[in-house]
Design an enzyme around this catalytic site. Structure first.
Site, mmCIF file in Angstrom:
data_model
loop_
_atom_site.group_PDB
_atom_site.id
_atom_site.type_symbol
_atom_site.label_atom_id
_atom_site.label_comp_id
_atom_site.label_asym_id
_atom_site.label_seq_id
_atom_site.Cartn_x
_atom_site.Cartn_y
_atom_site.Cartn_z
ATOM 1 N N GLU A 18 0.848 -1.197 0.000
ATOM 2 C CA GLU A 18 0.000 0.000 0.000
ATOM 3 C C GLU A 18 0.881 1.243 0.000
ATOM 4 O OE1 GLU A 18 -2.473 1.551 -0.809
ATOM 5 O OE2 GLU A 18 -4.096 1.237 0.643
ATOM 6 N N ASP B 263 -3.793 5.988 6.283
ATOM 7 C CA ASP B 263 -4.218 7.243 6.899
ATOM 8 C C ASP B 263 -5.132 6.886 8.077
ATOM 9 O OD1 ASP B 263 -4.587 10.041 7.032
ATOM 10 O OD2 ASP B 263 -6.281 9.981 5.682
ATOM 11 N N LYS C 34 0.351 7.720 8.618
ATOM 12 C CA LYS C 34 0.153 8.893 9.472
ATOM 13 C C LYS C 34 -0.441 8.381 10.783
ATOM 14 C CE LYS C 34 -1.322 11.644 5.504
ATOM 15 N NZ LYS C 34 -2.549 12.228 4.962
ATOM 16 N N ARG D 262 1.380 12.014 -9.405
ATOM 17 C CA ARG D 262 1.845 10.640 -9.128
ATOM 18 C C ARG D 262 3.244 10.408 -9.692
ATOM 19 N NH1 ARG D 262 -2.471 7.750 -7.097
ATOM 20 N NH2 ARG D 262 -4.519 8.176 -7.993
HETATM 21 P P1 5GP Z 1 -7.381 5.389 4.766
HETATM 22 O O1 5GP Z 1 -8.521 4.435 4.536
HETATM 23 O O2 5GP Z 1 -6.228 4.770 5.498
HETATM 24 O O3 5GP Z 1 -7.851 6.653 5.430
HETATM 25 O O4 5GP Z 1 -6.932 5.890 3.353
HETATM 26 C C1 5GP Z 1 -6.032 5.240 2.567
HETATM 27 C C2 5GP Z 1 -5.991 5.848 1.180
HETATM 28 O O5 5GP Z 1 -6.287 7.263 1.168
HETATM 29 C C3 5GP Z 1 -4.598 5.729 0.622
HETATM 30 O O6 5GP Z 1 -4.411 4.509 -0.048
HETATM 31 C C4 5GP Z 1 -4.508 6.929 -0.312
HETATM 32 O O7 5GP Z 1 -5.024 6.567 -1.570
HETATM 33 C C5 5GP Z 1 -5.407 7.959 0.318
HETATM 34 N N1 5GP Z 1 -4.634 8.924 1.117
HETATM 35 C C6 5GP Z 1 -4.554 9.019 2.457
HETATM 36 N N2 5GP Z 1 -3.752 10.019 2.852
HETATM 37 C C7 5GP Z 1 -3.288 10.582 1.712
HETATM 38 C C8 5GP Z 1 -2.383 11.682 1.446
HETATM 39 O O8 5GP Z 1 -1.845 12.368 2.332
HETATM 40 N N3 5GP Z 1 -2.154 11.964 0.139
HETATM 41 C C9 5GP Z 1 -2.708 11.257 -0.887
HETATM 42 N N4 5GP Z 1 -2.388 11.635 -2.123
HETATM 43 N N5 5GP Z 1 -3.555 10.233 -0.669
HETATM 44 C C10 5GP Z 1 -3.835 9.887 0.611
#
Ligand code: 5GP
Length: 179
Positions: A103, A107, A135, A169
């Site tokens: 991955e 986040d 994070k 990207r």
């Molecule tokens: P989660 O479900 O953990 O909140 O989100 C995961 C997905 O959100 C990641 O695979 C990514 O695609 C997107 N994402 C989360 N934080 C960021 C960030 O700071 N920048 C970008 N470009 N995408 C993020």
């Protein structure tokens, strides 16, 4: 090397240069190669964001292994079920296989928790997570990351596979949103 860039309406500054990211990826590749020697693991890279991480990692893994690429669809099914995350594109049989998910960034952890649950239903022999970034302050559900590249502060980042509204990207360094 440009230290700040403008994408659409936002300004970003460099956080991690390519050389630092790729040095860390090589270390992760060594750890994984040591842990999985002789097991022929299958890597499941989550598109789009993990494509550069997956390419760089796999180039540094000398042991026998396979890789395939998945997508995750996220949608609101009904009011009561909340958000549904569905893994798309897995044609390989992962039953009884050593599986490593690749991955880009974790986040809240909600996406990864849903992916994990769906893959576990197919009874792999083992299931590990390798994420280039995390994070920790944003985490909303516990996720164990066996192979983690970097912990970041809780701000939006882009580059090295990660996008802002479809752009960025292709940037080979990691950038962070300027306040
Ligand atoms: P989660 O479900 O953990 O909140 O989100 C995961 C997905 O959100 C990641 O695979 C990514 O695609 C997107 N994402 C989360 N934080 C960021 C960030 O700071 N920048 C970008 N470009 N995408 C993020």
């Amino acid at each position: 090397m440009r230290t700040t860039i403008q994408l659409r309406d936002k300004q970003f500054e460099i956080l991690l240069p390519q050389a630092v990211i790729e040095e860390r990826i090589k270390e992760l590749a060594q750890e994984i190669s040591r842990d999985y020697a002789g097991t022929c693991p299958i890597f499941l890279a989550i598109l789009n964001g993990s494509f550069l991480f997956a390419a760089e990692l796999l180039k540094a893994i000398p042991i026998e292994c396979e890789i395939t690429f998945l997508r995750v669809a996220s949608y609101q099914a009904t009011e009561s079920t909340g958000k549904v995350t569905e893994v798309l594109g897995l044609k390989e049989d992962i039953t009884d296989r050593e599986v490593i998910i690749l991955e880009d960034i974790i986040d809240t952890g909600l996406t990864m928790a849903a992916i994990r649950e769906q893959l576990l239903a197919q009874h792999p022999k083992s299931l590990a997570i390798a994420s280039l970034f995390q994070k920790p302050e944003a985490l909303q559900t516990p996720v164990v990351i066996e192979y983690l590249g970097f912990e970041l502060e809780n701000k939006f980042v882009l580059g090295y596979g990660l996008d802002y509204d479809g752009l960025g990207r292709n940037l080979s360094d990691l950038y962070i949103l300027c306040e």
